[in-house]
Design an enzyme around this catalytic site. Structure first.
Site, mmCIF file in Angstrom:
data_model
loop_
_atom_site.group_PDB
_atom_site.id
_atom_site.type_symbol
_atom_site.label_atom_id
_atom_site.label_comp_id
_atom_site.label_asym_id
_atom_site.label_seq_id
_atom_site.Cartn_x
_atom_site.Cartn_y
_atom_site.Cartn_z
ATOM 1 N N ASP C 72 0.841 -1.333 0.080
ATOM 2 C CA ASP C 72 0.051 -0.040 0.038
ATOM 3 C C ASP C 72 0.653 1.317 -0.010
ATOM 4 O OD1 ASP C 72 -2.228 -1.645 -0.021
ATOM 5 O OD2 ASP C 72 -2.792 -0.950 1.998
ATOM 6 N N ALA C 189 -5.914 2.232 8.157
ATOM 7 C CA ALA C 189 -4.209 2.012 8.374
ATOM 8 C C ALA C 189 -4.138 2.612 9.932
ATOM 9 C CB ALA C 189 -3.736 2.920 7.593
ATOM 10 N N LEU C 192 -6.666 2.976 12.929
ATOM 11 C CA LEU C 192 -7.409 1.556 13.550
ATOM 12 C C LEU C 192 -6.458 1.212 14.623
ATOM 13 C CD1 LEU C 192 -9.682 -0.315 12.567
ATOM 14 C CD2 LEU C 192 -8.260 -1.566 11.461
#
Lengths: 297, 297, 297, 297
Positions: C72, C189, C192
């Site tokens: 990512d 990301a 959290l």
């Protein structure tokens, strides 16, 4: 624990075909090793000359070893049956690893052999005693628990109000869904879902974890295992609460009643195959350390 | 909302002396301003020529304004009474600030004057509809909610198993104590105790927060307020669950039943005195920013 | 997005053999379909007549499609390169599924074909702009972010003190490790890990999540994506903080400086193969719903 | 502890006027009782014949009692100065109650009298030792800590990767912002902000709490205080981490280095006025049990 093992009690939900299958493989294996097998007199197992049917309540006096087949709930049930008598327990999982039933089906026979020959690691676990006391002082119900004692609201849309006291000292007034009082063993069960910590089993503590507390700073507390904990239901109309020990309902409380939890005199001995590693169990159960993290977050 | 206000309904637990006292001060004040007062026909208030007793169910058609005196629970109750008719609500707290009852007792008369003269800020809040559907497809019960719809396990030591679906898409299989589906308004109520976020009231979302989930990564999800959410109870023996809307029990579910939650056509209008500040309310309710932090931690 | 795609830019850490291998397979595949391939002029790839080397900063003007190969973090990097120009992005994961790089290596060629033929689902994601402003009012640095803007303490044993303001209104005074301002995309990301909720990507909100806050009621807040958020560093000696956008350091702040975050004018378009399901991605990434739960807890 | 107390050392940030004021009141009070007062030779206090200026490092040998005036950070600093010599500490708060500095300014003189006359409760607290070890095995730095040892990422937008080992057994591989290893005393400091439990101070455990872990099931663990904990930085380019003991920077780690934490041989003795109640302190610090809860939630 007396060796060699001569009498072994089997505990499980034999109506479950996987449990019945494991029992079916286990009974002749034990017989071939000269070990008698006891099962509950109402167990839904096929009749067999290799199995003696007795009331579960005599397992404690008659058995040298209890084998619990199923999930952790089955082992918790078995532990309460024999806690008074100190009979050791071996937990066979019916498919998925449990915190307490840590022998996988494929390792069952080898682990049972190790247990009956005294080659297992003995893992002593503390128990707690829960006592429901009416406002009058009368003891309404009592039980031991290996994992946890849970006070929870009962069938209502409202929060429960209660106070916690430890060793006669006032701790806090809570509003929420209830409270979990867990042993180190039970720290990875309900208490973990309530935000409690993982506690290494050999640590002599209790975890007191509020369930969905209204006040966000009402956090789990870790106290010595010798602490005498009292939960008092606050006087409010229509208050009803339930106490559950290791998943089994102990009784109900109304306003003015008390739940008392303290260390039990008894303990239970879990048997583990050699090489048992608690952290390995944690890693497996909690999906820890799964492969490469993506460092973008 | 029609101005000037000519008819006002009072809602509260008048058996509480503080609530009765506020009502006692309010009734002549309204009469002096030419506003008629309605109360429920069974309200435990002293008889008065200034008060008309009617069934609560006609408040929606007859009143131009509802004044709820008490805590947030009282305002939630009042909101469901008049949601269909769009009557605005003013919440008077009986002592402590509430998220919904944000007028302090000492400001009651001035705030009521502002409300009847149309000088209050109008704060429109979305509602959700909860529907219990049996396995047969039959609708068993239905209700709107301003704060939240809660599915919870009922009187048992075991976890509840259920699936969530959103807009007909499968989301997750849960095990735990239940699930909260909260509006932005309800985000600071039960959902917050379940680890959900605070949501600014004007944001058009729902918070779907599992209650004490078994899986630690089963976290609250924020979805568009237009999402149709379905919770399906998994087939297991002895499963019983309860659905609660804004603290009032809606009904029970057994294995195979479904709870459906979606945006309601109705909304409610809360009135706030000028200068109302949501963040100020949060700071007060959550004890934020209390004085100098000690930087050693 | 212009179809058919004629020019495609590849972004990745080509020093990683797995990334280089994927690129090596992709380049002739694109060439065979008549698509030109651009890579950064300093990319550690073997020379090839099928690849044109250009400065990364021209990708936005020259490419019809960007393919990010890696995790990512690689896609976040690529997104910032082309955000201004609206070039769509396809993310190929190098082994493990990512929230943003959701094409598995074995599906790479088929997905790339779908992308260049316009058969992918287009998924528009909002961006935010972060701006560092000195006490003097001068803008020190600026950047867009797809996931999050993070303010964090810098190299000290002490907590950071700061205030949050939203749309010119004071929200709270915080003490802790910092704060994360995440888009819906970035909710899974860093936010959290700070206790923030999962936000469905199409919801137009920001999550403002304090990092290890000193005050336990200092919880994540969800606000409209149009909110202008300001973080002001409190005056204290030796205070130093750092701002990070999507994992890249933007700059430092000292006491009196401000971080401003607001919706960006730009957005990015992620391409997904048909059948993409966000909840399926969540289930996979968060290890949800793994097999039968043991109901003893 | 030797009684009666003849020499007392004062520790505080005397540049703070409130601290200087308390010291100004305390010195003649001690002199009148025949107790000599030591302060650090560089302390910004006005010259006085009643005060002897010495290097702080001799406090441990020369003083019978240390009085820390300020916040918990001041007491932590003082505790490390005298840990080796077992000198007891009394903490005077300069305004707000601290977990360690639990004497309020108005009670200072009475509490000091109680301390010098041996009428205080003695509260022994365990310390831990932190040791930074390079890949070569060389010890780079060492320190004791009363609250906690913190490993944290240093000035980067990326997560830190590290492994935890306990008593030579592998526990877990973590990705996140770092990890806190707290004593029972430190459980209410940084570890609490990381989701750790409150631990009653007399419990002999350590809390190992990951900071913003990437994996949501990476929860705090409670282990015996005798556990030898090792944190190993994973090999990755550009990894930098910092170790902080009780808020003071101990040193930096790079990939391959290790942090070792274990019980210290030393302990510290905190003095409390008679009637000290830990739970009362918790209730005050955590805003527990504030008045009537609103039962609508």
């Amino acid at each position: 624990m007396s060796f060699p093992v001569r009498v072994c009690a089997l505990v499980g939900r034999f109506a479950d075909p996987r449990v019945a299958e494991s029992a079916g493989a286990l009974v002749p294996h034990l017989a071939a090793r000269g070990v008698r097998t006891l099962v509950a007199d109402d167990a839904p197992l096929e009749p067999s000359r290799q199995v003696e049917r007795v009331p579960e309540r005599v397992f404690g006096q008659r058995a040298d070893l209890v084998i619990a087949i199923g999930g952790d709930g089955t082992l918790l049930y078995a532990a309460r049956l024999v806690a008074r008598d100190g009979v050791p327990l071996l937990g066979i999982n019916r498919g998925r690893l449990g915190f307490l039933t840590d022998v996988m089906p494929q390792d069952m026979l080898a682990s049972v052999d190790a247990a009956i020959e005294g080659r297992c690691e003995q893992d002593r676990r503390a128990l707690v005693t829960a006592c429901l006391r009416a406002a009058s002082g009368k003891v309404e119900a009592e039980s031991v628990a290996l994992n946890d004692v849970v006070l929870q609201k009962l069938a209502t849309g409202r929060m429960l109000d209660f106070e916690t006291w430890m060793d006669e000292r006032y701790v806090n007034t809570h509003a929420g869904d209830g409270i979990v009082i867990a042993t180190a063993t039970g720290s990875t069960a309900y208490a973990l879902s309530c935000g409690g910590p993982i506690v290494e089993p050999r640590v002599g503590v209790l975890v007191v974890a509020p369930i969905c507390p209204h006040t966000l700073s009402d956090r789990p507390i870790v106290v010595p295992a010798t602490t005498r904990i009292e939960v008092r239901i606050t006087e409010r109309p229509d208050t009803r609460a339930q106490v559950v020990c290791d998943g089994a309902v102990l009784g109900e409380l109304v306003a003015g009643d008390r739940l008392e939890v303290k260390a039990a005199r008894e303990s239970v001995t879990l048997l583990h195959p050699a090489g048992h590693d608690y952290f390995n169990l944690l890693r497996s159960k909690l999906h820890w350390g799964r492969g490469g993290h993506d460092h973008s977050r």
